[in-house]
Scaffold this motif. Structure first.
Motif, short mmCIF file in Angstrom:
data_model
loop_
_atom_site.label_atom_id
_atom_site.label_comp_id
_atom_site.label_asym_id
_atom_site.label_seq_id
_atom_site.Cartn_x
_atom_site.Cartn_y
_atom_site.Cartn_z
N PHE A 171 -10.25 57.83 48.60
CA PHE A 171 -9.94 59.23 48.32
C PHE A 171 -11.18 59.95 47.77
CE2 PHE A 171 -8.49 62.70 45.59
CZ PHE A 171 -7.73 63.42 46.48
N VAL A 172 -11.84 59.34 46.82
CA VAL A 172 -13.04 59.97 46.22
C VAL A 172 -14.15 60.07 47.26
CG1 VAL A 172 -14.84 59.66 44.48
CG2 VAL A 172 -12.45 59.27 43.88
N VAL A 173 -14.36 59.00 48.04
CA VAL A 173 -15.39 59.03 49.08
C VAL A 173 -15.06 60.11 50.12
CG1 VAL A 173 -16.40 57.71 50.98
CG2 VAL A 173 -16.08 56.64 48.76
N GLY A 174 -13.80 60.21 50.50
CA GLY A 174 -13.39 61.22 51.49
C GLY A 174 -13.59 62.64 51.00
N VAL A 175 -13.22 62.91 49.76
CA VAL A 175 -13.42 64.25 49.19
C VAL A 175 -14.91 64.58 49.14
CG1 VAL A 175 -13.20 65.63 47.08
CG2 VAL A 175 -11.25 64.30 47.91
N TYR A 176 -15.73 63.63 48.75
CA TYR A 176 -17.18 63.85 48.72
C TYR A 176 -17.70 64.18 50.12
CZ TYR A 176 -22.16 63.12 48.18
OH TYR A 176 -23.52 63.30 48.18
N GLN A 177 -17.23 63.44 51.13
CA GLN A 177 -17.71 63.67 52.48
C GLN A 177 -17.25 65.01 53.04
OE1 GLN A 177 -16.35 60.01 54.25
NE2 GLN A 177 -18.44 59.24 54.33
N ILE A 178 -16.08 65.46 52.67
CA ILE A 178 -15.60 66.75 53.16
C ILE A 178 -16.46 67.88 52.60
CG2 ILE A 178 -13.70 68.41 52.98
CD1 ILE A 178 -11.81 66.03 53.36
N PHE A 179 -16.80 67.80 51.33
CA PHE A 179 -17.58 68.87 50.70
C PHE A 179 -19.08 68.72 50.89
CE2 PHE A 179 -13.59 69.17 48.28
CZ PHE A 179 -13.31 70.50 48.53
N ASN A 180 -19.54 67.58 51.36
CA ASN A 180 -20.97 67.35 51.60
C ASN A 180 -21.17 66.84 53.02
OD1 ASN A 180 -22.08 67.79 48.82
ND2 ASN A 180 -20.57 66.21 48.40
N ASP A 181 -20.80 67.67 53.99
CA ASP A 181 -20.88 67.29 55.39
C ASP A 181 -22.34 67.00 55.78
OD1 ASP A 181 -19.92 66.78 57.93
OD2 ASP A 181 -20.17 68.86 58.57
N ASN A 182 -22.54 65.93 56.54
CA ASN A 182 -23.85 65.52 57.02
C ASN A 182 -24.85 65.31 55.88
OD1 ASN A 182 -23.11 65.50 59.74
ND2 ASN A 182 -23.44 67.71 59.89
N PHE A 183 -24.41 64.67 54.80
CA PHE A 183 -25.29 64.46 53.66
C PHE A 183 -26.42 63.48 53.97
CE2 PHE A 183 -21.75 61.54 53.24
CZ PHE A 183 -22.35 60.34 52.94
N LEU A 184 -26.25 62.64 54.97
CA LEU A 184 -27.33 61.71 55.33
C LEU A 184 -28.42 62.39 56.15
CD1 LEU A 184 -25.31 58.49 56.17
CD2 LEU A 184 -26.74 58.92 54.18
N SER A 185 -28.13 63.55 56.76
CA SER A 185 -29.15 64.24 57.55
C SER A 185 -30.26 64.78 56.65
CB SER A 185 -28.53 65.36 58.37
OG SER A 185 -27.98 66.34 57.52
N THR A 211 -27.79 57.76 65.65
CA THR A 211 -27.35 57.07 66.85
C THR A 211 -26.53 55.82 66.52
OG1 THR A 211 -29.44 55.85 66.93
CG2 THR A 211 -29.28 57.88 68.24
N THR A 212 -26.76 55.19 65.38
CA THR A 212 -26.06 53.96 65.04
C THR A 212 -24.65 54.22 64.54
OG1 THR A 212 -28.18 53.02 64.43
CG2 THR A 212 -26.24 51.80 63.76
N LEU A 213 -24.54 54.83 63.38
CA LEU A 213 -23.24 55.12 62.77
C LEU A 213 -23.26 56.54 62.22
CD1 LEU A 213 -22.58 51.77 60.87
CD2 LEU A 213 -21.30 52.64 62.81
N GLY A 214 -23.49 57.49 63.09
CA GLY A 214 -23.61 58.88 62.66
C GLY A 214 -22.32 59.50 62.15
N PHE A 215 -21.19 58.88 62.45
CA PHE A 215 -19.91 59.44 62.01
C PHE A 215 -19.65 59.22 60.52
CE2 PHE A 215 -19.09 55.08 63.16
CZ PHE A 215 -18.26 54.63 62.15
N ILE A 216 -20.43 58.36 59.88
CA ILE A 216 -20.19 58.00 58.48
C ILE A 216 -20.25 59.21 57.56
CG2 ILE A 216 -21.19 56.73 56.52
CD1 ILE A 216 -19.65 54.93 58.35
N ASP A 217 -21.08 60.20 57.85
CA ASP A 217 -21.21 61.34 56.95
C ASP A 217 -20.53 62.61 57.47
OD1 ASP A 217 -22.96 61.86 59.00
OD2 ASP A 217 -24.58 62.57 57.71
N ASP A 218 -19.62 62.48 58.40
CA ASP A 218 -18.92 63.64 58.95
C ASP A 218 -17.64 63.94 58.17
OD1 ASP A 218 -20.82 63.88 60.90
OD2 ASP A 218 -19.67 62.81 62.43
N LYS A 219 -17.19 65.20 58.31
CA LYS A 219 -15.94 65.60 57.67
C LYS A 219 -14.75 64.83 58.22
CE LYS A 219 -17.12 70.26 56.26
NZ LYS A 219 -16.85 71.67 56.39
N ALA A 220 -14.78 64.52 59.51
CA ALA A 220 -13.67 63.79 60.12
C ALA A 220 -13.51 62.41 59.47
CB ALA A 220 -13.89 63.64 61.61
N PHE A 221 -14.61 61.75 59.16
CA PHE A 221 -14.55 60.45 58.49
C PHE A 221 -14.03 60.62 57.06
CE2 PHE A 221 -16.44 56.61 56.51
CZ PHE A 221 -15.83 55.66 57.32
#
Length: 128
Positions: free
Chosen positions: A16-30, A37-47
């Protein structure tokens, strides 16, 4: 119950905490020029939304005492934590040192050992 309710509450809080962080910080790894190309979905809002839904599945498994739902939720949680650990471990080799991958692997191990311990405990013979 596969695990104690207190453990399941903690295991539902993590995604839950990881998901909330990812929603408010979309593409934080960029920000760190992450090669997506490897696991780009890890930092998306959908994840992040998936993580929050996973938290609710684990929480509902604690409330309903559904062992199948608990096992499924914890195995999926283990997979997501391992994916996050892999991404941050890979970033270490890109020159971005961090300890997030160590924490993710530690929590992953905690989840898997909790499942294994409780399953072994359920297999013990009873005095009936």
């Amino acid at each position: 119950m596969l695990l104690k309710k207190s453990q399941l509450y903690i295991f539902s809080l993590i995604p839950f905490v990881v998901g909330v962080y990812q929603i408010f910080n979309d593409n934080f790894l960029s920000v760190y020029e992450w090669d997506s190309t490897t696991l780009g979905f890890i930092d998306d809002k959908a994840f992040g939304i998936f993580q929050i839904l996973l938290a609710f599945v684990i929480l509902m498994s604690a409330v309903t005492k559904n062992i199948g739902l608990q096992t499924t939720g914890l195995v999926v949680l283990g997979g997501t934590l391992f994916s996050i650990a892999f991404v941050y471990f890979r970033r270490l080799f890109d020159g971005d040192p961090n300890i997030t991958w160590i924490l993710a692997i530690a929590i992953f191990g905690w989840v898997m050992l909790s499942i294994a311990h409780k399953e072994n405990e359920n297999e013990r013979p009873t005095d009936e």
